[in-house]
Write an enzyme that holds these catalytic residues in place. Structure first.
Site, PDB file in Angstrom:
ATOM      1  N   LYS A  54       0.826  -1.978  -0.157  1.00  0.00           N
ATOM      2  CA  LYS A  54       0.145  -0.268  -0.022  1.00  0.00           C
ATOM      3  C   LYS A  54       0.902   1.419   0.374  1.00  0.00           C
ATOM      4  CE  LYS A  54      -4.092  -2.131   2.296  1.00  0.00           C
ATOM      5  NZ  LYS A  54      -4.151  -3.125   3.261  1.00  0.00           N
ATOM      6  N   GLN A  98      -5.531  -1.721   9.568  1.00  0.00           N
ATOM      7  CA  GLN A  98      -4.686  -3.605   8.999  1.00  0.00           C
ATOM      8  C   GLN A  98      -5.352  -4.514   9.709  1.00  0.00           C
ATOM      9  OE1 GLN A  98      -3.754  -3.638   5.901  1.00  0.00           O
ATOM     10  NE2 GLN A  98      -4.034  -5.726   5.673  1.00  0.00           N
ATOM     11  N   ASP A 121     -11.395   2.580   3.839  1.00  0.00           N
ATOM     12  CA  ASP A 121     -11.979   0.802   4.296  1.00  0.00           C
ATOM     13  C   ASP A 121     -13.459   0.232   3.752  1.00  0.00           C
ATOM     14  OD1 ASP A 121      -9.501  -0.850   4.025  1.00  0.00           O
ATOM     15  OD2 ASP A 121      -9.742  -1.220   5.733  1.00  0.00           O
TER      16      ASP A 121
HETATM   17  N1  GUN Z   1      -6.611  -7.163   5.395  1.00  0.00           N
HETATM   18  C1  GUN Z   1      -7.232  -7.966   4.072  1.00  0.00           C
HETATM   19  N2  GUN Z   1      -7.942  -7.027   3.790  1.00  0.00           N
HETATM   20  C2  GUN Z   1      -7.578  -5.727   4.451  1.00  0.00           C
HETATM   21  C3  GUN Z   1      -8.613  -4.800   3.616  1.00  0.00           C
HETATM   22  O1  GUN Z   1      -9.533  -4.553   2.767  1.00  0.00           O
HETATM   23  N3  GUN Z   1      -8.903  -3.687   5.178  1.00  0.00           N
HETATM   24  C4  GUN Z   1      -8.271  -3.576   6.222  1.00  0.00           C
HETATM   25  N4  GUN Z   1      -7.743  -2.862   6.919  1.00  0.00           N
HETATM   26  N5  GUN Z   1      -7.491  -5.047   6.487  1.00  0.00           N
HETATM   27  C5  GUN Z   1      -6.927  -6.041   5.637  1.00  0.00           C
END
Ligand code: GUN
Length: 298
Positions: A54, A98, A121
């Site tokens: 990211k 996360q 998200d």
């Molecule tokens: N862990 C796995 N997929 C995601 C996601 O789309 N967002 C977040 N914040 N954590 C994740």
């Protein structure tokens, strides 16, 4: 029939080029740069990889990224303090915590605290509610990535039978809402599907999946979808990312299913790169919402 590969990396690259131009225009117009604050708690190796990807993607399109690393013994109240601080920081456009979080942390208490206007998200109940009413301010990243890859390959889901295997809050549920919606920001081909959501307790799953014109696998089990579960000519989208002794494997048994489907996403290189890309788009949307510049629904 050997299915056409839906190349998520190339599609993500194309969309990132478009986002880079939009970020530059926003930065020129406002004198501020969209900023994503990612929060990583603990040492989960997969989460560390995701967060690194990211950060790299942010850099590529001109978005600032901050990484807030906390120890694995962090308490809910310490994480709540950090989220509150990020909510109040005008330099932070978007906040991403996360997942998964270590077991001692109350996930919902933390996620519900993220300011909905910074919720890139789209996990906050306000954003889930807006999506369910057909007026989203953010689109959830993976479901949006699925729609984008179909869109960029001119695949229509309108009037088609779609089956989603998996009912998670992150993928299955919001994707069902989007695919079955009355309209879409991507046009009339990316909505109006008749959607069935299946899960681990669905009886005789193959009898349902075999009806799917569009089959989405998001159940988190390696090679779960076998060729006998797929209607000949179906479009197969694999959202799974499973770490096995054989490396990264999707939820679809790729090689045999490829011989039955008309189109298929690979793993890796399918939906994954699009998830990250849609996060970039949401960070720009968050920055716009906070500046009230060029705000339009996604
Ligand atoms: N862990 C796995 N997929 C995601 C996601 O789309 N967002 C977040 N914040 N954590 C994740």
């Amino acid at each position: 029939m050997t299915a056409t590969l839906l190349d998520g990396r190339a599609t993500a690259q194309q969309i990132q080029t478009e986002i880079k131009d939009k970020v530059a225009a926003f930065t020129d117009a406002t004198g501020t740069t969209p900023t994503l604050a990612a929060v990583l708690v603990g040492e989960d190796p997969a989460s560390a990889v995701y967060v690194r990807n990211k950060e790299r993607a942010c850099r590529k399109v001109g978005i600032n990224s901050q990484l807030h690393r906390l120890n694995s013994d962090t308490t809910t109240s310490q994480l709540v303090d950090l989220v509150q601080q990020l909510n109040e920081d005008p330099a932070v456009s978007g906040i991403l915590v996360q997942l998964p979080l270590p077991g001692q942390i109350d996930d919902l208490q933390v996620l519900d605290l993220i300011d909905p206007i910074k919720d890139v998200d789209a996990f906050h109940p306000t954003n889930v509610g807006l999506l369910s009413q057909g007026r989203p301010q953010f689109l959830p990243c993976t479901p949006h990535g699925v729609l984008q890859v179909l869109h960029r390959y001119d695949i229509s889901i309108s009037g088609k039978t779609s089956v989603i295997i998996g009912r998670s809050d992150i993928v299955g549920k919001p994707l069902a809402m989007l695919m079955g919606a009355k309209d879409s920001h991507l046009g009339p081909d990316l909505c109006n599907s008749t959607v069935t959501v299946c899960h681990s307790r669905t009886p005789d799953l193959p009898s349902i999946t075999k009806q799917a014109d569009v089959l989405v696998a998001a159940i988190g089990r390696p090679k779960y979808v076998t060729a006998d579960m797929v209607k000949p000519g179906a479009v197969v989208v694999d959202v799974g990312i499973n770490r096995t002794d054989d490396g990264l494997v999707g939820d679809v048994d790729f090689e045999p299913v490829r011989e039955v489907a008309s189109h298929i996403t690979p793993v890796p290189g399918g939906v994954g790169p699009l998830t990250v890309t849609m996060l970039l788009e949401n960070t720009l949307t968050a920055a716009r919402l906070q500046k009230q510049v060029g705000v339009a629904s996604p």
